[in-house]
Design a protein around this motif. Sequence first.
Motif, mmCIF file in Angstrom:
data_model
loop_
_atom_site.group_PDB
_atom_site.id
_atom_site.type_symbol
_atom_site.label_atom_id
_atom_site.label_comp_id
_atom_site.label_asym_id
_atom_site.label_seq_id
_atom_site.Cartn_x
_atom_site.Cartn_y
_atom_site.Cartn_z
ATOM 1 N N MET A 23 0.840 -1.209 0.000
ATOM 2 C CA MET A 23 0.000 0.000 0.000
ATOM 3 C C MET A 23 0.875 1.259 0.000
ATOM 4 S SD MET A 23 -3.197 -0.638 2.574
ATOM 5 C CE MET A 23 -4.561 -1.728 2.137
ATOM 6 N N SER A 24 0.366 2.316 -0.597
ATOM 7 C CA SER A 24 1.059 3.604 -0.572
ATOM 8 C C SER A 24 0.893 4.229 0.817
ATOM 9 C CB SER A 24 0.476 4.545 -1.624
ATOM 10 O OG SER A 24 -0.841 4.931 -1.248
ATOM 11 N N LYS A 25 1.674 5.261 1.084
ATOM 12 C CA LYS A 25 1.605 5.952 2.376
ATOM 13 C C LYS A 25 0.199 6.520 2.608
ATOM 14 C CE LYS A 25 4.984 8.002 5.273
ATOM 15 N NZ LYS A 25 6.296 7.534 5.555
ATOM 16 N N HIS A 26 -0.391 7.059 1.529
ATOM 17 C CA HIS A 26 -1.737 7.639 1.617
ATOM 18 C C HIS A 26 -2.765 6.548 1.940
ATOM 19 C CE1 HIS A 26 -5.244 10.060 0.752
ATOM 20 N NE2 HIS A 26 -5.629 9.188 -0.165
ATOM 21 N N GLU A 27 -2.642 5.385 1.278
ATOM 22 C CA GLU A 27 -3.566 4.263 1.516
ATOM 23 C C GLU A 27 -3.417 3.738 2.942
ATOM 24 O OE1 GLU A 27 -3.674 2.687 -3.129
ATOM 25 O OE2 GLU A 27 -2.164 1.945 -1.726
ATOM 26 N N LEU A 28 -2.171 3.638 3.397
ATOM 27 C CA LEU A 28 -1.923 3.161 4.765
ATOM 28 C C LEU A 28 -2.516 4.112 5.798
ATOM 29 C CD1 LEU A 28 1.742 1.833 4.543
ATOM 30 C CD2 LEU A 28 -0.260 0.498 5.192
ATOM 31 N N LYS A 29 -2.433 5.393 5.502
ATOM 32 C CA LYS A 29 -2.997 6.395 6.420
ATOM 33 C C LYS A 29 -4.507 6.198 6.533
ATOM 34 C CE LYS A 29 -3.294 11.331 7.460
ATOM 35 N NZ LYS A 29 -4.677 11.175 7.951
ATOM 36 N N LYS A 30 -5.165 5.934 5.398
ATOM 37 C CA LYS A 30 -6.624 5.709 5.410
ATOM 38 C C LYS A 30 -6.971 4.462 6.219
ATOM 39 C CE LYS A 30 -9.350 6.631 1.941
ATOM 40 N NZ LYS A 30 -9.993 6.715 0.607
ATOM 41 N N VAL A 31 -6.166 3.413 6.035
ATOM 42 C CA VAL A 31 -6.382 2.178 6.790
ATOM 43 C C VAL A 31 -6.208 2.454 8.286
ATOM 44 C CG1 VAL A 31 -5.409 -0.109 7.309
ATOM 45 C CG2 VAL A 31 -5.797 0.556 4.942
ATOM 46 N N SER A 32 -5.126 3.160 8.614
ATOM 47 C CA SER A 32 -4.813 3.440 10.018
ATOM 48 C C SER A 32 -5.905 4.276 10.683
ATOM 49 C CB SER A 32 -3.471 4.159 10.112
ATOM 50 O OG SER A 32 -2.905 3.967 11.380
ATOM 51 N N ASP A 33 -6.474 5.220 9.942
ATOM 52 C CA ASP A 33 -7.536 6.079 10.484
ATOM 53 C C ASP A 33 -8.830 5.306 10.734
ATOM 54 O OD1 ASP A 33 -5.837 8.233 10.444
ATOM 55 O OD2 ASP A 33 -6.593 9.064 8.564
ATOM 56 N N SER A 34 -9.007 4.180 10.013
ATOM 57 C CA SER A 34 -10.279 3.455 10.123
ATOM 58 C C SER A 34 -10.181 2.178 10.966
ATOM 59 C CB SER A 34 -10.806 3.088 8.730
ATOM 60 O OG SER A 34 -9.926 2.173 8.091
ATOM 61 N N LYS A 35 -8.964 1.716 11.258
ATOM 62 C CA LYS A 35 -8.813 0.437 11.959
ATOM 63 C C LYS A 35 -9.101 0.556 13.459
ATOM 64 C CE LYS A 35 -3.820 0.630 12.898
ATOM 65 N NZ LYS A 35 -3.798 0.587 14.349
ATOM 66 N N ILE A 36 -9.403 -0.591 14.050
ATOM 67 C CA ILE A 36 -9.644 -0.663 15.493
ATOM 68 C C ILE A 36 -8.695 -1.710 16.070
ATOM 69 C CG2 ILE A 36 -11.339 -1.158 17.296
ATOM 70 C CD1 ILE A 36 -13.497 -0.714 15.009
ATOM 71 N N THR A 37 -7.927 -1.332 17.093
ATOM 72 C CA THR A 37 -7.040 -2.298 17.750
ATOM 73 C C THR A 37 -7.807 -2.985 18.878
ATOM 74 O OG1 THR A 37 -5.104 -0.963 17.197
ATOM 75 C CG2 THR A 37 -4.832 -2.589 18.940
ATOM 76 N N LYS A 38 -7.730 -4.322 18.898
ATOM 77 C CA LYS A 38 -8.470 -5.096 19.905
ATOM 78 C C LYS A 38 -7.522 -6.021 20.669
ATOM 79 C CE LYS A 38 -12.736 -5.404 17.139
ATOM 80 N NZ LYS A 38 -13.824 -6.289 16.700
ATOM 81 N N ILE A 39 -7.826 -6.231 21.935
ATOM 82 C CA ILE A 39 -7.125 -7.232 22.749
ATOM 83 C C ILE A 39 -8.049 -8.443 22.849
ATOM 84 C CG2 ILE A 39 -6.124 -7.773 25.008
ATOM 85 C CD1 ILE A 39 -4.554 -5.635 23.466
ATOM 86 N N ILE A 40 -7.549 -9.596 22.431
ATOM 87 C CA ILE A 40 -8.324 -10.839 22.480
ATOM 88 C C ILE A 40 -7.643 -11.771 23.480
ATOM 89 C CG2 ILE A 40 -9.356 -12.716 21.108
ATOM 90 C CD1 ILE A 40 -10.140 -10.050 19.937
ATOM 91 N N LYS A 41 -8.380 -12.186 24.500
ATOM 92 C CA LYS A 41 -7.813 -13.065 25.531
ATOM 93 C C LYS A 41 -7.776 -14.516 25.043
ATOM 94 C CE LYS A 41 -6.943 -10.192 28.878
ATOM 95 N NZ LYS A 41 -5.537 -9.999 29.232
#
Length: 233
Positions: A23-41
């Motif tokens: 992915m390009s830097k711009h595409e990665l930024k869009k992904v990063s802005d929309s992603k959710i980090t989760k902790i799974i036990k």
Amino acid sequence: MEEGEHNRCENCIIRQFNSLRAMSKHELKKVSDSKITKIIKKGESLFEEGDKLDGVFCVRQGISKLSKLSANGKDQIVKLASKGEVMGQRSVIAEECTNLSAVAVSDMEVCFIPKDSIIHTLSRNPDFAIEVLRHMAHDLKEADDVIVNMSQKTVKQRIAEAFLYLRNNYGEDKNGFLLLTLSREDIANVVGTATESAIRIISEFKKRGMIKTSGKKIGVLNEKLLQDLIEGF
């Protein structure tokens, strides 16, 4: 809460292991802005077989078992997904319900990436499309190897192979025990046998000095004996 800079996709080392690296830097930024980090036990489910996935899971830490329920109600573990792997890619791209379940076998940190980011980039970035194809082709090759193993190797050979695979891929602690502790049931489900058979074979391997055990923990004692068994000597 503002996300730490090191957690952003643009700065994440994990993406080097998967298709996100194209992915390009711009595409990665869009992904990063929309992603959710989760902790799974450990023991928690990420998704169930038959679920409609609204995105993919990128593994930052920990390990998940991907399994399929057979007609007789038994789980068959088809893959262990660890750091860097993307789960749910095929289901999202094919717009199909997932054919596998994913359950954490250790505590996990995953990033959930909504499917819009993936599909949008797929249609506009040929390098990303090729990377996705490459990873899917690798998964197909692994699936082929599992089928051949199941049909041509004995249960003992498959269990011996599983122990060496777990040691070589996930390492061992200072006492020589496998870092990834799988239950006897999980070991049986990896190799496609009954839990009772796995327990009996593990006990036999221990008597023959191939492995050592301490509670649920298993350690490789004699790699050569295990390797000889795998190769049919």
